[in-house]
Write a protein that holds these residues in place. Structure first.
Motif, PDB file in Angstrom:
ATOM      1  N   TYR A 171       0.834  -1.203   0.000  1.00  0.00           N
ATOM      2  CA  TYR A 171       0.000   0.000   0.000  1.00  0.00           C
ATOM      3  C   TYR A 171       0.871   1.256   0.000  1.00  0.00           C
ATOM      4  N   ALA A 172       1.859   1.275   0.895  1.00  0.00           N
ATOM      5  CA  ALA A 172       2.715   2.458   1.023  1.00  0.00           C
ATOM      6  C   ALA A 172       3.450   2.755  -0.286  1.00  0.00           C
ATOM      7  N   ALA A 173       3.970   1.708  -0.941  1.00  0.00           N
ATOM      8  CA  ALA A 173       4.688   1.903  -2.204  1.00  0.00           C
ATOM      9  C   ALA A 173       3.757   2.469  -3.272  1.00  0.00           C
ATOM     10  N   ASN A 174       2.528   1.947  -3.350  1.00  0.00           N
ATOM     11  CA  ASN A 174       1.566   2.460  -4.328  1.00  0.00           C
ATOM     12  C   ASN A 174       1.216   3.914  -4.064  1.00  0.00           C
ATOM     13  N   ILE A 175       1.017   4.270  -2.810  1.00  0.00           N
ATOM     14  CA  ILE A 175       0.663   5.651  -2.461  1.00  0.00           C
ATOM     15  C   ILE A 175       1.803   6.601  -2.822  1.00  0.00           C
ATOM     16  N   ARG A 176       3.020   6.216  -2.475  1.00  0.00           N
ATOM     17  CA  ARG A 176       4.166   7.095  -2.770  1.00  0.00           C
ATOM     18  C   ARG A 176       4.369   7.243  -4.282  1.00  0.00           C
ATOM     19  N   LYS A 177       4.179   6.156  -5.015  1.00  0.00           N
ATOM     20  CA  LYS A 177       4.317   6.227  -6.472  1.00  0.00           C
ATOM     21  C   LYS A 177       3.296   7.194  -7.065  1.00  0.00           C
ATOM     22  N   SER A 178       2.052   7.105  -6.584  1.00  0.00           N
ATOM     23  CA  SER A 178       1.008   8.000  -7.096  1.00  0.00           C
ATOM     24  C   SER A 178       1.283   9.446  -6.708  1.00  0.00           C
ATOM     25  N   LEU A 179       1.732   9.683  -5.487  1.00  0.00           N
ATOM     26  CA  LEU A 179       2.029  11.053  -5.055  1.00  0.00           C
ATOM     27  C   LEU A 179       3.124  11.676  -5.919  1.00  0.00           C
ATOM     28  N   ALA A 180       4.128  10.867  -6.249  1.00  0.00           N
ATOM     29  CA  ALA A 180       5.195  11.383  -7.113  1.00  0.00           C
ATOM     30  C   ALA A 180       4.636  11.765  -8.478  1.00  0.00           C
ATOM     31  N   GLU A 181       3.771  10.931  -9.054  1.00  0.00           N
ATOM     32  CA  GLU A 181       3.179  11.230 -10.352  1.00  0.00           C
ATOM     33  C   GLU A 181       2.287  12.466 -10.281  1.00  0.00           C
ATOM     34  N   LEU A 182       1.647  12.672  -9.130  1.00  0.00           N
ATOM     35  CA  LEU A 182       0.726  13.808  -8.965  1.00  0.00           C
ATOM     36  C   LEU A 182       1.450  15.084  -8.551  1.00  0.00           C
ATOM     37  N   LYS A 183       2.794  15.057  -8.594  1.00  0.00           N
ATOM     38  CA  LYS A 183       3.629  16.229  -8.315  1.00  0.00           C
ATOM     39  C   LYS A 183       3.621  16.624  -6.845  1.00  0.00           C
ATOM     40  N   ALA A 184       3.472  15.613  -5.972  1.00  0.00           N
ATOM     41  CA  ALA A 184       3.547  15.843  -4.526  1.00  0.00           C
ATOM     42  C   ALA A 184       4.521  14.840  -3.916  1.00  0.00           C
ATOM     43  N   PRO A 185       5.761  14.785  -4.444  1.00  0.00           N
ATOM     44  CA  PRO A 185       6.694  13.732  -4.005  1.00  0.00           C
ATOM     45  C   PRO A 185       7.147  13.873  -2.559  1.00  0.00           C
ATOM     46  N   ASN A 186       7.008  15.064  -1.980  1.00  0.00           N
ATOM     47  CA  ASN A 186       7.484  15.288  -0.616  1.00  0.00           C
ATOM     48  C   ASN A 186       6.385  15.144   0.436  1.00  0.00           C
ATOM     49  N   ALA A 187       5.205  14.770  -0.007  1.00  0.00           N
ATOM     50  CA  ALA A 187       4.110  14.592   0.954  1.00  0.00           C
ATOM     51  C   ALA A 187       4.463  13.484   1.941  1.00  0.00           C
ATOM     52  N   ARG A 188       4.157  13.714   3.207  1.00  0.00           N
ATOM     53  CA  ARG A 188       4.439  12.715   4.236  1.00  0.00           C
ATOM     54  C   ARG A 188       3.289  11.714   4.313  1.00  0.00           C
ATOM     55  N   LEU A 189       3.657  10.455   4.512  1.00  0.00           N
ATOM     56  CA  LEU A 189       2.681   9.377   4.623  1.00  0.00           C
ATOM     57  C   LEU A 189       2.746   8.822   6.035  1.00  0.00           C
ATOM     58  N   ILE A 190       1.662   8.984   6.789  1.00  0.00           N
ATOM     59  CA  ILE A 190       1.644   8.507   8.162  1.00  0.00           C
ATOM     60  C   ILE A 190       0.483   7.527   8.357  1.00  0.00           C
ATOM     61  N   GLN A 191       0.532   6.782   9.456  1.00  0.00           N
ATOM     62  CA  GLN A 191      -0.505   5.795   9.754  1.00  0.00           C
ATOM     63  C   GLN A 191      -1.214   6.165  11.046  1.00  0.00           C
ATOM     64  N   GLY A 192      -2.501   5.838  11.110  1.00  0.00           N
ATOM     65  CA  GLY A 192      -3.278   6.029  12.325  1.00  0.00           C
ATOM     66  C   GLY A 192      -3.937   4.733  12.742  1.00  0.00           C
ATOM     67  N   MET A 193      -4.346   4.658  13.999  1.00  0.00           N
ATOM     68  CA  MET A 193      -5.043   3.482  14.516  1.00  0.00           C
ATOM     69  C   MET A 193      -6.129   3.946  15.469  1.00  0.00           C
ATOM     70  N   SER A 194      -7.324   3.427  15.285  1.00  0.00           N
ATOM     71  CA  SER A 194      -8.383   3.662  16.248  1.00  0.00           C
ATOM     72  C   SER A 194      -9.387   2.528  16.117  1.00  0.00           C
ATOM     73  N   SER A 195     -10.452   2.612  16.889  1.00  0.00           N
ATOM     74  CA  SER A 195     -11.505   1.605  16.826  1.00  0.00           C
ATOM     75  C   SER A 195     -12.728   2.154  17.525  1.00  0.00           C
ATOM     76  N   THR A 196     -13.866   1.546  17.243  1.00  0.00           N
ATOM     77  CA  THR A 196     -15.097   1.946  17.923  1.00  0.00           C
ATOM     78  C   THR A 196     -14.920   1.885  19.428  1.00  0.00           C
ATOM     79  N   GLU A 197     -14.292   0.822  19.914  1.00  0.00           N
ATOM     80  CA  GLU A 197     -14.136   0.646  21.346  1.00  0.00           C
ATOM     81  C   GLU A 197     -13.190   1.673  21.951  1.00  0.00           C
ATOM     82  N   LEU A 198     -12.147   2.029  21.213  1.00  0.00           N
ATOM     83  CA  LEU A 198     -11.133   2.961  21.712  1.00  0.00           C
ATOM     84  C   LEU A 198     -11.722   4.348  21.958  1.00  0.00           C
TER      85      LEU A 198
END
Length: 506
Positions: free
Chosen positions: A289-316
């Protein structure tokens, strides 16, 4: 007294420092807050835990440290929450209101605080409202603090939905506070324009990514999902309004950015160079997933965009634990959560840094409150209790990879099927959000496995798909059905969930 402090600092909680603090001292203070909350509020106002503790003969005065807490307080799992959901809600009695014998009356100290707050609220309101007594106004302040005003739930795709409730003080307090952690993201600014790609529904994914930015004064453009606004139109809005931050599920971000790239090649947009941040949640952000996102961002002229992850849940209930930067670890708020890392085999504390199941307890939340929740999430990268080298916050940090302890596998036709391997194999041939695997029981009691595919104009050989699945996980497809895009979207998202139902297992 502000609503933000009603269920936190106004009633004796210690404020947890998150900078220039010793991690051990911070954890000790976080635990002391949990212990106070457990003894003064959960024990008095939670029907579920009052009953549970009585049945097990648990005496809280015997708990004074983390070791005693872990040995005395049992885990809570999702099945318990689903079965006894109403009883997990803190619900103290108010003098003169309908009496609930399962819980105690609100403390006199609380009543004093609500009366003081009522006088200030009356002064601020002026003469707009009809005249009422101070007692009536104090009761309203009590309701702000304890009355559930919002319920979120899972899509219920695996059975009865898990649910959680929030009070007004939850929304303005712990939920809003989650957004403050965003300020440590390197690209964040108070004028940064957010776009939430989460579909509208009763789930926390929608409300968290909707309410948290708004409560923190962040410019937000919610899209409410593909059934309200098509992906193509979402991309056009992002292009026109120069959106800087995208929030969505990992798989949908991949699909969304793929669509944006297709539109770029067709001359419909000239890229999305304004994007500075992409935050993926709800599903593990795999390397693929991360590789695909970074590849697309580079093509869309946003190569320096940061990619971060989040975690949550209904219970949390939280707006989520998130990275402050790539590979920084998901930051946990010690003010409102106490986490433990538990060995899945021994059910005892895991060795420092070892993969373990994430177990957490709420601190100073109202509405639904859970102790020692067995999340079922394996944190394979372990947890660190130290200063983050990127943002300098001293908070617990969870490190990838993350995986589910149980639901990564299903049994079909007597064989154990690895779902991660199955999905990875399918996506070597099929685009994300264009397929669904259905496992059901036939009239003869045997498993039937069907694949539903939206070819999206491509030639998908059914024999090749069958061979692919058989080779990857030794699973035989009984039938392959092709369907149009609209039907596929209904299959994936029609149950109201915010994650694609790529697998239906009856």
């Amino acid at each position: 007294m502000s609503i933000q402090t009603l269920n936190t600092f106004a009633k004796g909680a210690q404020r947890i420092a998150c900078r220039s603090v010793d991690p051990a001292e911070q954890r000790s203070l976080s635990f002391q807050n949990l212990l106070r909350f457990l003894k003064e509020e959960i024990l008095r106002y939670s029907p579920y835990y009052r009953r549970k503790f009585a049945q097990l003969g648990i005496r809280l005065e015997a708990i004074s440290n983390e070791t005693e807490f872990a040995s005395v307080i049992p885990f809570t799992d999702k099945d318990e929450l689903r079965s006894h959901f109403p009883d997990f809600v803190l619900q103290p009695n108010w003098p003169g209101a309908e009496y609930n014998p399962a819980v105690e009356q609100i403390s006199s100290n609380h009543i004093k605080l609500y009366r003081e707050s009522a006088l200030r609220s009356a002064e601020m309101a002026g003469d707009i409202e009809p005249p009422v007594s101070t007692d009536e106004r104090a009761y309203r302040e009590f309701l702000y603090d304890w009355q559930p005003i919002l319920t979120t739930r899972t899509g219920g795709t695996t059975g009865t939905a898990a649910q959680s409730t929030y009070t007004l003080s939850d929304v303005h307090g712990p939920l809003r506070r989650a957004g403050l952690f965003h300020h440590n993201i390197k690209t964040w600014s108070p004028t940064q324009r957010f776009m939430s790609l989460l579909p509208a529904g009763e789930h926390l994914g929608f409300y968290g990514n909707f309410l948290v930015p708004l409560l923190n004064g962040q410019p937000l453009r919610p899209m409410f999902g593909g059934r309200v606004t098509s992906t193509e139109n979402q991309v056009l809005v992002a292009h026109r309004t120069k959106i800087q931050a995208l929030y969505g599920t990992s798989s949908y971000l991949v699909s969304w950015l793929d669509t944006a790239c297709t539109m770029l090649r067709a001359g419909q947009i000239d890229g999305l160079p304004s994007i500075e941040l992409v935050s993926a949640s709800a599903e593990a952000l795999s390397e693929g997933y991360a590789a695909n996102i970074r590849k697309s961002l580079a093509e869309l002229k946003a190569p320096n965009a940061r990619l971060i992850q989040g975690m949550s849940s209904t219970e949390l209930k939280s707006g989520g634990f998130r990275d402050c930067d790539e590979n920084s670890g998901l930051h946990v708020d010690p003010q409102h959560f106490f986490i433990e890392m538990i060995d899945p085999e021994t059910k005892l504390p895991a060795k420092p840094g070892a993969p373990a199941v994430l177990v957490w307890s709420h601190i100073d939340w109202h509405g639904t409150v859970i102790l020692r929740y067995w999340s079922g999430d394996i944190i394979e990268g372990g947890v660190k209790f130290d200063e983050c080298p990127k943002c300098q916050l001293v908070v617990p940090r969870l490190f990838q990879p993350f995986r589910r302890l149980i639901s990564d596998f299903i049994k079909v036709k007597g064989a154990r099927v690895d779902l991660a391997e199955l999905r990875a194999a399918l996506e070597t041939m099929l685009e994300r959000d264009t397929y669904q695997i259905e496992v059901k029981i036939g009239d003869n009691g045997r498993h039937i496995v069907n694949a539903y595919v939206n070819a999206n104009g491509r030639d998908i050989p059914t024999d090749a798909l069958r061979d692919l699945v058989m080779t990857a996980v030794e699973l035989r497809l009984d039938a392959v059905h092709f369907c149009e895009s609209g039907e596929m979207q209904q299959r994936l998202y029609g149950a109201g969930g915010w994650k694609p139902r790529w697998l239906i297992n009856e």
